[in-house]
Design a protein around this motif. Structure first.
Motif, PDB file in Angstrom:
ATOM      1  N   ARG A  52       3.219   6.094  21.329  1.00 25.12           N
ATOM      2  CA  ARG A  52       1.987   6.276  20.628  1.00 25.12           C
ATOM      3  C   ARG A  52       0.850   6.042  21.455  1.00 25.12           C
ATOM      4  NH1 ARG A  52       0.802   5.217  14.954  1.00 25.12           N
ATOM      5  NH2 ARG A  52      -1.204   5.710  14.533  1.00 25.12           N
ATOM      6  N   ILE A  53       1.108   5.282  22.709  1.00 25.77           N
ATOM      7  CA  ILE A  53      -0.061   5.104  23.554  1.00 25.77           C
ATOM      8  C   ILE A  53      -0.306   6.333  24.385  1.00 25.77           C
ATOM      9  CG2 ILE A  53      -0.454   3.766  25.486  1.00 25.77           C
ATOM     10  CD1 ILE A  53       1.147   1.430  24.560  1.00 25.77           C
ATOM     11  N   ILE A  54       0.762   7.065  24.622  1.00 24.06           N
ATOM     12  CA  ILE A  54       0.557   8.479  25.193  1.00 24.06           C
ATOM     13  C   ILE A  54      -0.345   9.179  24.354  1.00 24.06           C
ATOM     14  CG2 ILE A  54       1.689  10.480  26.309  1.00 24.06           C
ATOM     15  CD1 ILE A  54       3.959   8.621  27.216  1.00 24.06           C
ATOM     16  N   PHE A  55      -0.034   9.283  23.147  1.00 26.95           N
ATOM     17  CA  PHE A  55      -0.839  10.168  22.232  1.00 26.95           C
ATOM     18  C   PHE A  55      -2.402   9.620  22.193  1.00 26.95           C
ATOM     19  CE2 PHE A  55       2.241  12.897  19.506  1.00 26.95           C
ATOM     20  CZ  PHE A  55       3.300  12.633  20.351  1.00 26.95           C
ATOM     21  N   LYS A  56      -2.408   8.335  22.294  1.00 25.38           N
ATOM     22  CA  LYS A  56      -3.737   7.857  22.277  1.00 25.38           C
ATOM     23  C   LYS A  56      -4.453   8.402  23.363  1.00 25.38           C
ATOM     24  CE  LYS A  56      -3.253   3.564  19.584  1.00 25.38           C
ATOM     25  NZ  LYS A  56      -4.120   3.640  18.382  1.00 25.38           N
ATOM     26  N   SER A  57      -3.984   8.357  24.579  1.00 25.47           N
ATOM     27  CA  SER A  57      -4.544   8.763  25.753  1.00 25.47           C
ATOM     28  C   SER A  57      -5.056  10.198  25.757  1.00 25.47           C
ATOM     29  CB  SER A  57      -3.661   8.408  26.859  1.00 25.47           C
ATOM     30  OG  SER A  57      -3.579   6.903  27.157  1.00 25.47           O
ATOM     31  N   VAL A  58      -4.027  10.796  25.371  1.00 21.31           N
ATOM     32  CA  VAL A  58      -4.311  12.415  25.124  1.00 21.31           C
ATOM     33  C   VAL A  58      -5.563  12.689  24.213  1.00 21.31           C
ATOM     34  CG1 VAL A  58      -3.109  14.709  24.565  1.00 21.31           C
ATOM     35  CG2 VAL A  58      -1.731  13.050  25.969  1.00 21.31           C
ATOM     36  N   ALA A  59      -5.109  11.999  23.138  1.00 16.78           N
ATOM     37  CA  ALA A  59      -6.315  12.200  22.070  1.00 16.78           C
ATOM     38  C   ALA A  59      -7.555  12.011  22.417  1.00 16.78           C
ATOM     39  CB  ALA A  59      -6.205  11.292  20.996  1.00 16.78           C
ATOM     40  N   TYR A  60      -7.796  10.903  23.189  1.00 13.17           N
ATOM     41  CA  TYR A  60      -9.110  10.411  23.745  1.00 13.17           C
ATOM     42  C   TYR A  60      -9.622  11.395  24.568  1.00 13.17           C
ATOM     43  CZ  TYR A  60     -12.579   7.958  26.668  1.00 13.17           C
ATOM     44  OH  TYR A  60     -13.636   7.583  27.236  1.00 13.17           O
ATOM     45  N   MET A  61      -8.612  12.032  25.889  1.00 17.23           N
ATOM     46  CA  MET A  61      -9.089  13.104  26.637  1.00 17.23           C
ATOM     47  C   MET A  61      -9.408  14.227  25.881  1.00 17.23           C
ATOM     48  SD  MET A  61      -8.956  11.577  29.485  1.00 17.23           S
ATOM     49  CE  MET A  61      -9.405  12.955  30.585  1.00 17.23           C
ATOM     50  N   LEU A  62      -8.737  14.519  24.736  1.00 11.87           N
ATOM     51  CA  LEU A  62      -9.045  15.762  24.036  1.00 11.87           C
ATOM     52  C   LEU A  62     -10.397  15.648  23.674  1.00 11.87           C
ATOM     53  CD1 LEU A  62      -8.262  18.469  23.024  1.00 11.87           C
ATOM     54  CD2 LEU A  62      -7.098  17.395  21.197  1.00 11.87           C
ATOM     55  N   ALA A  63     -10.852  14.508  23.015  1.00 10.29           N
ATOM     56  CA  ALA A  63     -11.918  14.259  22.306  1.00 10.29           C
ATOM     57  C   ALA A  63     -13.227  14.386  23.327  1.00 10.29           C
ATOM     58  CB  ALA A  63     -11.978  12.669  21.543  1.00 10.29           C
ATOM     59  N   LEU A  64     -12.923  13.920  24.638  1.00 12.47           N
ATOM     60  CA  LEU A  64     -14.085  14.191  25.382  1.00 12.47           C
ATOM     61  C   LEU A  64     -14.182  15.600  25.691  1.00 12.47           C
ATOM     62  CD1 LEU A  64     -13.163  11.339  28.234  1.00 12.47           C
ATOM     63  CD2 LEU A  64     -14.830  11.360  26.245  1.00 12.47           C
ATOM     64  N   ALA A  65     -13.307  16.545  25.848  1.00 12.14           N
ATOM     65  CA  ALA A  65     -13.356  17.788  26.146  1.00 12.14           C
ATOM     66  C   ALA A  65     -13.923  18.612  24.801  1.00 12.14           C
ATOM     67  CB  ALA A  65     -12.164  18.466  26.131  1.00 12.14           C
ATOM     68  N   GLN A  66     -13.775  18.143  23.651  1.00  9.92           N
ATOM     69  CA  GLN A  66     -14.390  18.644  22.373  1.00  9.92           C
ATOM     70  C   GLN A  66     -15.856  18.294  22.528  1.00  9.92           C
ATOM     71  OE1 GLN A  66     -11.918  16.779  19.682  1.00  9.92           O
ATOM     72  NE2 GLN A  66     -10.720  18.638  19.274  1.00  9.92           N
ATOM     73  N   GLU A  67     -16.284  17.187  22.973  1.00 11.36           N
ATOM     74  CA  GLU A  67     -17.534  16.845  22.997  1.00 11.36           C
ATOM     75  C   GLU A  67     -18.340  17.580  23.802  1.00 11.36           C
ATOM     76  OE1 GLU A  67     -20.983  15.242  22.183  1.00 11.36           O
ATOM     77  OE2 GLU A  67     -19.091  14.792  21.214  1.00 11.36           O
ATOM     78  N   VAL A  68     -17.749  17.927  24.960  1.00  7.69           N
ATOM     79  CA  VAL A  68     -18.312  18.852  26.110  1.00  7.69           C
ATOM     80  C   VAL A  68     -18.612  20.366  25.498  1.00  7.69           C
ATOM     81  CG1 VAL A  68     -18.088  19.948  28.218  1.00  7.69           C
ATOM     82  CG2 VAL A  68     -17.534  17.773  28.181  1.00  7.69           C
ATOM     83  N   MET A  69     -17.507  20.812  24.718  1.00  8.16           N
ATOM     84  CA  MET A  69     -17.476  22.089  24.030  1.00  8.16           C
ATOM     85  C   MET A  69     -18.713  21.919  23.047  1.00  8.16           C
ATOM     86  SD  MET A  69     -13.688  23.332  23.706  1.00  8.16           S
ATOM     87  CE  MET A  69     -12.870  21.965  23.056  1.00  8.16           C
ATOM     88  N   ASN A  70     -18.589  20.983  22.170  1.00  5.52           N
ATOM     89  CA  ASN A  70     -19.683  21.016  21.114  1.00  5.52           C
ATOM     90  C   ASN A  70     -21.145  20.769  21.672  1.00  5.52           C
ATOM     91  OD1 ASN A  70     -20.278  20.175  18.345  1.00  5.52           O
ATOM     92  ND2 ASN A  70     -21.384  18.601  19.165  1.00  5.52           N
TER      93      ASN A  70
END
Length: 371
Positions: free
Chosen positions: A40-58
């Motif tokens: 679950r910790i790995i999933f949290k880390s990946v989800a956070y990195m994806l959110a950062l990328a989504q913010e840049v795209m947004n």
């Protein structure tokens, strides 16, 4: 732009990404990951990195629109309008220079264009040729700083006295007006506002919006312009700057731009004018609620700041009525319970006028008001 502050193309969060990933994992494996599971910790880390990328795209997607574009992307939006959509670069300071010769001469004494005078390490050049007419010993001409930016501003009359390019019969030189008009590169906020007005410029300066656009394009010091026609064939262009009334040098610069035969209709006579200042005093009393008593000092300081900001807002646009509704709204937001405004009262301001506060500002804290 306030209506669009919360507008996003992508509105998912890191938590949303995590939930999606965990649910998908459960669907594929049949395993429900608990909060303490290392996976679950790995999933949290990946989800956070994806959110950062989504913010840049947004953010990148939003900058395709003028209201959100900034920096180089804003300049790219301006390119759509050609040269008139370019960001204004730094502008040099200007002043009026007076030359004096040693004695009256029987003929005119010609002082060449680009004659240089200096102060400290700055150099000013005359913008045009000027003559000391026979029978006179003095002549005046405008001069421009060779270094762009605000560095050339603020030299008071009489401070520029060094001649660089000597000429026959020279005796003395001095500036007779304070140097002003030097500006840095145009800010994103002002540039964006001006780009929104570019369509007005597609006509020659016949519509009022066209005159106003070209006037604003002369200097980033100009914060508002109003073009009015007192009678057919005559146009009065009122210019207001962040420092107040425009200098004579700035007025001439605006006139030279607007009066260009490719911009001005042949039949128009253009005058550059200063707006009329309507002064007012500020005096108000305010109370706070019992629940905010511990924040009394902070609220008092913020109230004084809010009043100062309101007076700046009030003088930021020509024709803006003196209206304390906006001030009351801002005071309410910082914790003021009740406001008693003694002065000013509502007053209509004409299009060629601007409301400016006098030195007298009284903000009186009346204490806690019980229910």
């Amino acid at each position: 732009m306030s209506d669009y502050e919360n507008f996003d193309f992508i509105d998912t969060t890191a938590k949303d990404n995590e939930i999606t990933a965990v649910n998908k994992y459960a669907e594929l494996t049949g395993i429900q990951l608990q909060e303490a599971d290392p996976r679950r910790i790995i999933f949290k880390s990946v989800a956070y990195m994806l959110a950062l990328a989504q913010e840049v795209m947004n953010d990148t997607a939003k900058q395709n629109f003028l209201r959100f574009a900034r920096d180089n992307r804003l300049d790219a939006k301006g390119e759509l309008y050609g040269t008139r959509g370019k960001r204004l670069g730094a502008q040099p300071a200007r002043t009026t220079i007076e030359f004096e010769i040693s004695a009256v001469q029987p003929v005119d004494v010609v002082i060449a264009r680009a004659t240089k005078i200096s102060v400290n390490e700055l150099v000013f050049e005359t913008e045009e040729q000027v003559k000391v007419l026979k029978g006179n010993v003095k002549a005046r001409v405008q001069a421009v700083c060779t270094t762009a930016g605000e560095v050339g501003n603020g030299y008071l009359p009489g401070q520029i006295t060094n001649i660089v390019d000597l000429f026959p019969y020279y005796k003395a030189v001095t500036n007779v007006t304070e140097t002003s008009g030097g500006t840095e590169i145009e800010s994103d906020e002002r540039y964006r506002e001006r780009l929104m007005e570019v369509p007005e410029s597609f006509s020659v300066a016949g519509p009022s919006g066209a005159y106003e656009f070209w006037a604003k394009s002369t200097s980033t010091d100009i914060i508002d312009v109003k073009a009015l026609s007192p009678q057919p064939g005559y146009v009065d262009v009122y210019v207001w700057t962040k420092y107040g009334k425009p200098t004579e040098e700035l007025k001439k610069h605006v006139y030279d731009v607007i009066n260009d035969r490719e911009l001005r209709p042949l039949t128009d006579f253009v005058n550059i004018k200063e707006p009329e200042i309507k002064e007012y005093n500020v005096e108000l009393e305010f109370y706070i609620d019992k629940s905010n008593e511990k924040q009394a000092t902070s609220i008092k300081n913020n109230a004084e700041l809010a009043v100062q900001e309101w007076t700046e807002w009030q003088k930021g646009k020509l024709g803006r009525d003196i209206n304390t509704d906006e001030l009351i709204h801002q005071l309410k937001l910082i914790g003021v319970k009740r406001v008693n405004i003694i002065s000013p009262v509502f007053k209509v301001i004409n299009e060629n006028e601007v409301a400016v506060v006098k030195d007298e500002i009284k903000v009186i804290f009346k204490g806690v008001e019980l229910e």
